[in-house]
Write an enzyme that holds these catalytic residues in place. Sequence first.
Site, PDB file in Angstrom:
ATOM      1  N   ALA A  42       0.831  -1.211   0.000  1.00 16.15           N
ATOM      2  CA  ALA A  42       0.000   0.000   0.000  1.00 16.15           C
ATOM      3  C   ALA A  42       0.861   1.255   0.000  1.00 16.15           C
ATOM      4  CB  ALA A  42      -0.928  -0.001   1.215  1.00 16.15           C
ATOM      5  N   LEU A  98       0.078  -4.141 -14.192  1.00 14.96           N
ATOM      6  CA  LEU A  98      -1.303  -3.685 -14.322  1.00 14.96           C
ATOM      7  C   LEU A  98      -1.448  -2.312 -13.675  1.00 14.96           C
ATOM      8  CD1 LEU A  98      -3.319  -6.906 -13.366  1.00 14.96           C
ATOM      9  CD2 LEU A  98      -3.227  -5.858 -15.615  1.00 14.96           C
ATOM     10  N   LYS A 129      -7.286 -11.326  -7.539  1.00 17.57           N
ATOM     11  CA  LYS A 129      -5.884 -11.003  -7.822  1.00 17.57           C
ATOM     12  C   LYS A 129      -4.990 -11.702  -6.792  1.00 17.57           C
ATOM     13  CE  LYS A 129      -2.737  -7.104  -8.516  1.00 17.57           C
ATOM     14  NZ  LYS A 129      -1.734  -7.552  -7.531  1.00 17.57           N
ATOM     15  N   GLU A 190       1.000 -16.892 -11.161  1.00 15.03           N
ATOM     16  CA  GLU A 190       1.498 -16.430  -9.863  1.00 15.03           C
ATOM     17  C   GLU A 190       1.850 -17.636  -9.016  1.00 15.03           C
ATOM     18  OE1 GLU A 190       1.638 -13.109  -8.633  1.00 15.03           O
ATOM     19  OE2 GLU A 190       1.099 -12.414 -10.647  1.00 15.03           O
ATOM     20  N   CYS A 459       1.810  -5.851  38.643  1.00 15.13           N
ATOM     21  CA  CYS A 459       0.631  -5.445  37.869  1.00 15.13           C
ATOM     22  C   CYS A 459       0.600  -3.923  37.746  1.00 15.13           C
ATOM     23  CB  CYS A 459      -0.629  -5.933  38.569  1.00 15.13           C
ATOM     24  SG  CYS A 459      -2.154  -5.363  37.750  1.00 15.13           S
ATOM     25  N   CYS A 462      -2.653  -2.579  39.797  1.00 13.25           N
ATOM     26  CA  CYS A 462      -2.836  -2.657  41.253  1.00 13.25           C
ATOM     27  C   CYS A 462      -1.546  -2.919  42.023  1.00 13.25           C
ATOM     28  CB  CYS A 462      -3.868  -3.738  41.591  1.00 13.25           C
ATOM     29  SG  CYS A 462      -3.336  -5.418  41.181  1.00 13.25           S
TER      30      CYS A 462
END
EC number: 6.5.1.2
Length: 758
Positions: A42, A98, A129, A190, A459, A462
């Site tokens: 992307a 493409l 695709k 592919e 923790c 607490c």
Amino acid sequence: MTEPVDSNDVPTQVRERHATLSQEIEDHRQRYYFATPTVSDAEFDQLMHELEGIEEQYTELRTPDSPTQKVGAPVAEPGAGVEASWPPVEHLERMLSLDNAFSSDDIAEWAARVEREVGTGARYLCEPKVDGLAVDIVYRDGRLATLATRGDGRTGEDITYNAQFVDAIPNELTGTDEFPVPSVVEIRGEAVFPTAEFEAVNAERADLGLPLFANARNSGAGVLRQRMDRRREKLDAAKAKADAAGNEGRSQLAYERVLEEYERARRNLNRMILVCHGIGRRDGFDIRFQSEAYEALRAWGLPASDRPQVVPDLDAVQGFIDHYGQHRHDIEFEIDGVVVKVDQVDLQRQLGSTSRAPRWAIAFKYPPEEVTTKLIDIRVNVGRTGRVTPYGVMEPVKVAGSTVENATLHNASEVKRKGVLIGDTVVLRKAGDVIPEILGPVAELRDGSEREFVMPSECPACGTPLAPAKEGDVDIRCPNSRSCPSQLRERLFYLAGRSGFDIEAMGWEAGIALIDAGVVADEGDVFGLDADQLKQVPLFTNTDGELTVNGRRLLDNLRKAKEQPLWRVLVSLSIRHVGPTAARALAGALGSMEAIREASEEELAGTDGVGPTIAASVKEWFAVDWHQAIVDKWAAAGVRMVDERDESTPRTLEGLTVVVTGSLQGFSRDDAKEAILARGGKASGSVSKKTSFVVAGENAGSKHDKAVELKVPVLDEDGFRVLLESGPEEATKLARVGEGGSEEPADDAAEAAGDAAE
């Protein structure tokens, strides 16, 4: 569209940005080609889109050397420092890329250009695709001649040697009378790891202490391009040395290690599949339609997808895109979009190509599910059962359509296994509605400022010392179950959720507000809340001190929630390992909270769908005094603790397993499940030979296909209603069984349902 600018008017900063982008894109292409990318697809697409926009406005910058005019990356020359490079080989016909579309408007613009060129006669071929490595395979007289990567579109790497290890690539083509094998044919496809095989590869690498692959596409590219010829030479040399030493000592151990590496590499190659989607050069053979090419490929024995569809118009194209957008993870391999092609080959020739892409095809890309971003910190969250889970805090990034800032890292061992450091650039994945997950670091981008994560010993909510619940547990937990504010907040949110009491007005913010105001010390207090107590909670009061609409709605929701069935009450107790499936089984078998509380561990374990682990967890939970107090408080407040069996509901599905897939008009998914269970049936999420019926609604996906393959009876919604009311015998008369949903004799369907019930 932006108007082109005269070449003399290109600003200096634009030229500099164009040059920077061009170099960055070329660098990323090289890394992509050699399976070591440092950005997601992307992000690469965004860079390319920006460059295309600059060149659209400043046309002088669109030269043959621009990345927008090229395909892929050039093959490295011998001695270029790329150890894994193979000899170059020229493709018989150029392999193109493409152009991309990211919206329905982009598809419409492309279709309008097609119509301007060839008129209104074009029909469209749509196909998923595949997110794999583009390959070019040449067969001469039916026998494999070369296997090559795409490279720059004209020249790729000759990886033919590796073809012998990939069963998906046939060494010899078959043929039929309709589709005889051509003298020369160039196949485009592919190569990719199926999702299950990719996970198996990573599991093996984790066991061996090797770095994990980030995704199936990049790992497949690396595996397919590895120099197996050199591995073989290394193996033969190690074997000769071991033989000379009498197959003993260090030489034998070295040989065994090299053999293990060789076998692992060979096995990984054989895990890859090939999806063929086109034909380049062909001698003695031609086609009229792109769709006809798929028939020819299958006739020759090549693995071509059966998912492509020929559609008449753009509405149908969008329908195909939408369908696979919802069902992309039902496919056995990763896809990142849909390819749309003009089906008629004569129209393809009219439309022609640019320097890098055909004008007769376009790729619609789905929103990215995998991106890279900066890992700012690793913190921990304390869950409802006390489990302490590390999570990454990242620079906000958009993935799968939403902005993500946090992602799970599961546990400290997983952080170490993935090799993630605070300050890393990391690969982030969010598939569909799945919680975002950090897959691993982009180690190439480290600058030395990164640091290791150290799991806290106390923790964070607490201050209680953390420890595993049992010796050998991977997870560490906060043992302060009752009072830890994080655990209580999570339990309140969980009991209000859809699998629990389904209390709409008690979300995350409401739970925090109730705890902070001190009106809820533990979940036992929830159903004792009244208007006076809620008036002490600022979130539920207005400026006059009266209850807000949400406050009144919460009280109303709590009254209705008291009538929920016993299994939902059980789920809401947050007993470890007891989810909806186990809770339904216990409620159905024992009928009351008192019976479940008093049952022995053996009785609980003997309940179908429960077993010893869940039984032990239930007994352990009820052994704690304050846990029993929660149940007592709920019972005193009127929460339902006994399931009255509705004798008016027919037990028509005793012994049957039913799978519901797709959308039904008259049932939500939960409604359908409840209806099956109320009639004595088992509602399953997967299809097998033991499945009695599959109910297929609108947009039914791979489960329907699996039912057809296994010849499990398939019902539509009307058939489902008949099954519920009248049982399998009547429903079988309406069922479809077998290939393509064609009807087989009712006796066969009844036999299939009977076998499954047994």
